[in-house]
Design a protein around this motif. Structure first.
Motif, short mmCIF file in Angstrom:
data_model
loop_
_atom_site.label_atom_id
_atom_site.label_comp_id
_atom_site.label_asym_id
_atom_site.label_seq_id
_atom_site.Cartn_x
_atom_site.Cartn_y
_atom_site.Cartn_z
N GLN A 41 16.90 -7.66 33.90
CA GLN A 41 15.75 -6.76 33.77
C GLN A 41 16.09 -5.46 33.05
N VAL A 42 17.18 -5.47 32.27
CA VAL A 42 17.55 -4.28 31.48
C VAL A 42 17.65 -4.68 30.02
N TYR A 43 17.06 -3.86 29.15
CA TYR A 43 17.15 -4.10 27.71
C TYR A 43 17.83 -2.91 27.03
N LEU A 44 18.87 -3.22 26.28
CA LEU A 44 19.53 -2.25 25.42
C LEU A 44 19.87 -2.96 24.12
N ASN A 45 19.37 -2.44 23.02
CA ASN A 45 19.72 -3.01 21.72
C ASN A 45 21.17 -2.64 21.41
N GLU A 46 22.04 -3.63 21.43
CA GLU A 46 23.47 -3.37 21.22
C GLU A 46 23.75 -2.84 19.82
N GLY A 47 22.81 -3.06 18.90
CA GLY A 47 22.97 -2.47 17.57
C GLY A 47 22.99 -0.95 17.63
N PHE A 48 22.21 -0.37 18.56
CA PHE A 48 22.20 1.09 18.72
C PHE A 48 23.59 1.59 19.10
N VAL A 49 24.23 0.87 20.01
CA VAL A 49 25.56 1.27 20.47
C VAL A 49 26.55 1.17 19.32
N GLN A 50 26.50 0.06 18.59
CA GLN A 50 27.43 -0.13 17.48
C GLN A 50 27.22 0.94 16.40
N LEU A 51 25.97 1.26 16.12
CA LEU A 51 25.67 2.26 15.09
C LEU A 51 26.24 3.62 15.47
N ARG A 52 26.16 3.97 16.73
CA ARG A 52 26.72 5.25 17.18
C ARG A 52 28.24 5.23 17.10
N ARG A 53 28.84 4.11 17.40
CA ARG A 53 30.30 3.99 17.26
C ARG A 53 30.72 4.13 15.80
N ASP A 54 29.85 3.71 14.90
CA ASP A 54 30.15 3.77 13.47
C ASP A 54 29.78 5.11 12.84
N GLY A 55 29.22 6.03 13.64
CA GLY A 55 28.87 7.34 13.11
C GLY A 55 27.50 7.40 12.46
N GLY A 56 26.64 6.39 12.73
CA GLY A 56 25.29 6.40 12.19
C GLY A 56 25.18 5.78 10.80
N ASN A 57 24.01 5.88 10.22
CA ASN A 57 23.76 5.34 8.88
C ASN A 57 24.64 6.01 7.84
N ARG A 58 25.12 5.23 6.88
CA ARG A 58 25.92 5.77 5.77
C ARG A 58 25.16 5.55 4.46
N ILE A 59 24.94 6.63 3.74
CA ILE A 59 24.09 6.54 2.56
C ILE A 59 24.73 5.72 1.43
N GLU A 60 26.06 5.56 1.46
CA GLU A 60 26.69 4.76 0.41
C GLU A 60 26.48 3.26 0.66
N LYS A 61 26.24 2.89 1.92
CA LYS A 61 25.95 1.50 2.26
C LYS A 61 25.00 1.51 3.46
N PRO A 62 23.73 1.82 3.23
CA PRO A 62 22.80 2.07 4.34
C PRO A 62 22.42 0.83 5.12
N VAL A 63 22.37 1.00 6.43
CA VAL A 63 21.83 -0.05 7.29
C VAL A 63 20.33 0.16 7.48
N CYS A 64 19.87 1.40 7.31
CA CYS A 64 18.46 1.72 7.52
C CYS A 64 17.59 1.10 6.43
N LYS A 65 16.54 0.37 6.86
CA LYS A 65 15.56 -0.22 5.95
C LYS A 65 14.16 0.25 6.35
N ALA A 66 14.07 1.55 6.68
CA ALA A 66 12.84 2.09 7.27
C ALA A 66 11.61 1.82 6.42
N ALA A 67 11.68 2.10 5.13
CA ALA A 67 10.49 2.03 4.29
C ALA A 67 10.02 0.62 4.02
N SER A 68 10.95 -0.34 3.99
CA SER A 68 10.57 -1.72 3.68
C SER A 68 10.27 -2.55 4.92
N THR A 69 10.68 -2.07 6.10
CA THR A 69 10.39 -2.81 7.33
C THR A 69 9.26 -2.19 8.13
#
Length: 329
Positions: free
Chosen positions: A205-233
């Motif tokens: 009964q608990v939901y946590l998107n593990e991608g959020f945890v991994q992204l924080r471990r990686d220091g967030g989005n990197r503009i040279e190789k972005p994971v964020c697809k905000a505008a197209s998704t």
């Protein structure tokens, strides 16, 4: 490898007005109109043509809009998965009108302690959340608790889980706090705290998107190789009936929709902005959950694989997995 080319989600801001004053949010500080039912009807038709599957009616406090039930009903009847997050203050009054129209109903609750929750929200709303849970369950609804995670409330998860989640048979959604623009939480979870959070997310009964945890471990989005697809998704529609790109929090440009959302989203000017998603200077280090979640779902990378088990788990719990997976290209 891109798995889906069509947008997944629309964040539809019905108003920026709010009856709370959360310390980690600045939306309530903005003057705002309310969206009109006529514009919503036209935009929903265009969103359906564009392939959007989920409509998140948001704000501000979305229940401040007097026609929110009609908008939710319209979207639900058109086959969209509907989501709504509320502080609970108005839900008991509107619950009957909302019944059966919200697929994913979230009540915000950041502490099992009344005083601490109300302090963070800037208004006395803890008791309203408790009443909302009771009313929703009596109506046969299946609400979730959305818990915004900070370092100062991480230790309260166990108490909330044992005393509120399990007895009421709710789903607990763990939402790690994020910073944007001038709004700063002042707190970054340590590696030890991220591990604790990740382990807690594996409970029933608990939901946590593990991608959020991994992204924080990686220091967030990197503009040279972005994971964020905000505008197209994700399409963001403002209370002024404008398309905001690439996202609400870091939006660089707004386009008046004027009844032509489908044509606007596919226009050359918007396509050029889509190509900049995740690559703008302000995108460096970004961890904004509401745009990362759909981003993780459309590209085959480590965030996709990290997110997949928890995403399937949540959609199974909510009974929406057949409608969400697999995505249609």
């Amino acid at each position: 490898m891109r798995l889906r080319t069509k947008p997944v989600l629309c964040n539809y801001y019905v108003t920026y007005r709010c009856n709370a004053k959360c310390s980690f949010c600045d939306i309530w500080e903005r003057p705002s109109p309310y969206i009109t039912l006529q514009d919503v009807e036209q935009n929903l038709r265009d969103l359906k043509r564009l392939g959007v599957e989920v409509i998140d009616f948001t704000g501000g406090e979305p229940l401040l809009h007097r026609q929110i039930d009609q908008m939710l009903g319209m979207a639900h009847d058109m086959g969209f998965i509907t989501t709504l997050t509320t502080n609970g203050m108005l839900y008991p009054k509107l619950a009957e009108r909302l019944k059966g129209k919200v697929d994913m109903l979230h009540f915000s609750l950041d502490s099992p302690n009344r005083e601490e929750h109300d302090t963070g929200r800037g208004v006395a709303c803890f008791d309203f959340v408790m009443e909302s849970i009771k009313v929703a369950r009596e109506l046969g609804e299946r609400p979730d608790i959305l818990f915004t995670v900070f370092r100062h409330n991480l230790h309260q998860l166990e108490e909330l889980y044992q005393n509120i989640i399990l007895p009421n048979k709710l789903v607990l959604i763990l939402n790690p706090a994020f910073e944007y623009n001038d709004v700063a939480t002042g707190e970054q979870l340590t590696e030890e705290e991220l591990t604790f959070l990740s382990d807690f997310g594996k409970r029933k009964q608990v939901y946590l998107n593990e991608g959020f945890v991994q992204l924080r471990r990686d220091g967030g989005n990197r503009i040279e190789k972005p994971v964020c697809k905000a505008a197209s998704t994700t399409l963001v529609i403002s209370p002024e009936n404008e398309l905001v790109l690439p996202c609400y929090h870091l939006g660089t440009k707004s386009f008046p929709i004027q009844g032509k959302l489908h044509e606007l989203y596919l226009s050359q000017e918007v396509e050029e902005l889509k190509r900049l998603e995740g690559r703008l200077p302000a995108c460096e280090g970004c961890t904004i959950n509401c745009y990362m979640q759909p981003s993780f779902a459309v590209e085959l990378n480590k965030y996709f694989w990290k997110s997949l088990p928890s995403t399937i788990k949540y959609n199974y719990l909510k009974g929406t997995w057949k409608r969400m997976l697999p995505f249609n290209n």
